[in-house]
Write an enzyme that holds these catalytic residues in place. Structure first.
Site, mmCIF file in Angstrom:
data_model
loop_
_atom_site.group_PDB
_atom_site.id
_atom_site.type_symbol
_atom_site.label_atom_id
_atom_site.label_comp_id
_atom_site.label_asym_id
_atom_site.label_seq_id
_atom_site.Cartn_x
_atom_site.Cartn_y
_atom_site.Cartn_z
ATOM 1 N N HIS A 199 0.867 -1.332 -0.035
ATOM 2 C CA HIS A 199 0.053 0.057 0.119
ATOM 3 C C HIS A 199 0.824 1.246 0.061
ATOM 4 O O HIS A 199 0.468 2.282 -0.603
ATOM 5 C CB HIS A 199 -0.924 0.046 1.280
ATOM 6 N N ARG A 306 -5.260 -3.984 -14.456
ATOM 7 C CA ARG A 306 -5.069 -4.929 -13.664
ATOM 8 C C ARG A 306 -6.574 -5.034 -12.918
ATOM 9 O O ARG A 306 -6.784 -4.240 -12.169
ATOM 10 C CB ARG A 306 -4.073 -5.018 -12.666
ATOM 11 N N GLU A 441 3.879 -13.773 -22.624
ATOM 12 C CA GLU A 441 4.782 -13.764 -21.540
ATOM 13 C C GLU A 441 5.140 -15.190 -21.368
ATOM 14 O O GLU A 441 5.870 -15.414 -20.278
ATOM 15 C CB GLU A 441 3.943 -13.090 -20.392
ATOM 16 N N ASN A 464 8.076 -8.854 -17.572
ATOM 17 C CA ASN A 464 8.417 -9.433 -16.238
ATOM 18 C C ASN A 464 8.438 -10.749 -16.434
ATOM 19 O O ASN A 464 9.281 -11.620 -15.785
ATOM 20 C CB ASN A 464 7.447 -8.893 -15.372
ATOM 21 N N ASP A 465 7.318 -11.548 -16.873
ATOM 22 C CA ASP A 465 7.323 -13.118 -16.648
ATOM 23 C C ASP A 465 8.087 -13.680 -17.974
ATOM 24 O O ASP A 465 8.695 -14.509 -17.838
ATOM 25 C CB ASP A 465 5.649 -13.324 -16.828
#
Length: 602
Positions: A199, A306, A441, A464-465
């Site tokens: 957060h 997302r 990905e 990223n993946d």
């Protein structure tokens, strides 16, 4: 304060929000509660359970008031976090276990809450997904609130932060982070815990406040008033820096601010190279509140929305109406700009209200994302129906994650069309047909990109993946994290193959991974021929400015020379040298943000 009076302490963490800051430490010690441990007599058990119930009720009322307050000042998205905390307060996993410990182990409520919180956190520790693992701090936050109320402590006292403070904490409750960032008196955040999706990180990025999270025992090692120099990009914190170090950071801060202003001055101009190659720059987002910042930094659309946050900290999966309202808000807020919405990218162990599958030995490669959706069709259909209904409110694009083969894409599209037909028969308004693309990905998708391109309307590369899977690197594993190299020759060849496949099928190709927003890679991506790049808001202006200063022809020459080299180290060294040669001066600060300063110099 003389920065030379005490030795300099160097801490490293995770760069969670970019920027350089210098200020004095303000230690926020919300968490340090000594939990009393008492054994109960038989006659004390029932009163203790009632005391626990009273503390939960009081905590619930406090969170409701905080939620209302934050909704009025910060918008509804941070308030959703507090609503999740309220749900956690009443979760049987917490309440039933605390009551069991009071009754069976005869221990006081404070001790029972602490033991239960540790047990729940241990469950989170074993979740491979970083986003969900970060929710451990929510467990602490809720437990601390209950314990403070049990002990009669003041819970929500207002925090007076001095000007230009570097707030240092073990972890920051979301309400504190939002309120302090909004005050305009915070120069930066440093926390012991947290990751990119904590957060504190989310709030700091939304407020454009530099932040370093996951900095170990920073709150114990830093004293109130210590002089702090921090780099929120590199994840470096210097405590009581030397005069030379301080001068370096202040100069870097000045250059960063200057270059940011320069970049912002052209934020509304298109990202066009000097020889006319146009790339759209979009933003990655999760919460509605991020949209104003994205637009203020020149985002032309949303390249990655997302949707996983809707599944967090709930007893049941979100309803079709909840999905619909969330998508509708984002589409309307973007005012006709394209919005790419990714369907659920989670595994079954994180979806509320669903039967838990047998524990998988490697969840990252198990039943998750599109695989999970195709195995749980009704859950998938709820989201698809909501997306179809929401599509009447804006310029929507739909994207399926973790597609590895053509049959998966066909199945997913078939479900979408079935939902469209069913809604049409029921007379429910649905928008025009919108582009349906896939995240590329995995090495399998990259290898058959030419076939997938025949059936997808667009590609978006999740680097990223893709890099992680291609190089067999677990980025969470510190022992091998150094092997994560976006400029590895195999990665470059793979990216080129995917782009070529998209171009061959005449479909657009974008990138939405971290690589897209790193200025170091801007010319590489320009040369590869991406149509769109998507990144966080703060990265958009500098990437745009760099693109506008070079020709694609130059970029192609640089990439060709780079790919003649062999090792990742050689390629990185060459690209950095070329970027420095072309972009010396103000842009250099945003390009490196102390990246090239030798660690021993800091």
């Amino acid at each position: 304060m003389s920065s030379q009076a005490t030795p300099t302490l160097r801490l490293t963490g995770i760069g969670a929000s970019p920027g350089v800051a210098v200020g004095h430490a303000f230690i926020l010690d919300r968490k340090r509660i000594r939990t009393p441990k008492l054994r109960l007599a038989d006659a004390e058990v029932e009163p203790e359970r009632m005391r626990m119930k009273t503390a939960i009720d009081l905590s619930d009322r406090q969170l409701a008031e905080l939620k209302d307050q934050i909704t009025r000042t910060e918008g509804s998205d941070h308030a959703l976090i507090l609503e999740a905390h309220r749900l956690m307060l009443h979760d049987p996993m917490l309440v039933d276990e605390v009551n069991r410990l009071i009754v069976e182990d005869r221990i006081n409520a404070e001790w029972a809450v602490r033991r239960t919180a540790r047990k729940i956190k241990h469950l989170f520790d074993n979740i491979p997904d970083e986003y969900f693992r970060e929710r451990r701090s929510d467990v602490d936050y809720v437990a601390d609130r209950i314990i403070r109320n049990l002990m009669g402590q003041v819970v929500d006292e207002e925090v007076e932060v001095p000007a230009e403070a570097i707030v240092v904490a073990h972890d920051l409750p979301p309400a504190d982070a939002a309120m302090m960032a909004r005050s305009g008196r915070v120069a930066g955040f440093v926390t012991d815990l947290g990751g990119q999706t904590s957060h504190t990180a989310i709030v700091a990025r939304a407020r454009e406040t530099p932040a370093v999270v996951g900095a170990g025992r920073a709150s114990e090692q830093i004293s109130p008033g210590d002089l702090i120099a921090m780099d929120g990009t590199r994840g470096v914190v210097l405590v009581n820096p030397s005069e030379d170090q301080l001068a370096l950071f202040r100069e870097e801060q000045r250059r960063y601010q200057e270059s940011e202003q320069l970049a912002l001055s052209t934020k509304d101009q298109p990202a066009v190279s000097t020889d006319g190659f146009r790339i759209r720059l979009n933003g990655n987002m999760e919460f509605l509140e991020e949209i104003p910042s994205l637009l203020a930094h020149g985002a032309e659309g949303i390249g990655l929305y997302r949707t996983e946050f809707m599944f967090l900290d709930r007893k049941t999966a979100p309803t079709e109406e909840e999905h619909y309202r969330a998508y509708k808000q984002v589409l309307e807020a973007m005012g006709g700009r394209p919005v790419t919405i990714r369907t659920l990218d989670l595994g079954g162990d994180k979806v509320p209200g669903k039967t838990k599958h047998e524990k998988e030995p490697n969840p990252a490669m198990g039943l998750r994302a599109i695989r999970y959706c195709l195995s749980n069709r009704e859950l998938f259909r709820v989201q698809l129906r909501a997306l179809l209904r929401a599509s009447v409110h804006g310029n929507m694009r739909l994207m399926f994650p973790l597609i590895c083969g053509v049959s998966e894409l066909r199945e997913a599209r078939s479900e979408l069309e079935a939902c469209r037909t069913a809604l049409g028969r029921a007379g429910v308004p649905v928008g025009k047909r919108f582009p349906v693309g896939i995240m590329v990905e995995t090495p399998s998708a990259a290898t058959i990109a030419d076939r997938l391109a025949q059936e997808a309307d667009f590609f978006s590369i999740g680097t990223n993946d893709l890099i992680q899977y291609s190089l067999a690197i677990d980025r969470q594993n510190r022992e091998v994290a150094y092997l994560y190299r976006p400029l590895h020759l195999s990665v470059l060849r793979m990216l080129r193959g995917i782009v070529d496949a998209a171009k061959g099928a005449n479909i657009p190709v974008s990138m939405c991974g971290e690589m897209a927003g790193d200025p170091l890679f801007t010319l590489v991506l320009l040369a590869l021929g991406f149509d769109e790049l998507s990144m966080t808001s703060g990265q958009i202006p500098v990437v745009k400015r760099l693109m506008r200063r070079v020709s694609r022809h130059e970029a192609l020459e640089m990439l060709q020379a780079a790919m003649e080299l062999t090792t990742a180290e050689e390629i990185e060294r060459y690209v950095r040298t070329e970027m420095d040669r072309r972009f010396g001066g103000p842009e250099g600060s945003l390009l490196t943000s102390l990246r090239d300063v030798e660690p021993e110099s800091l």
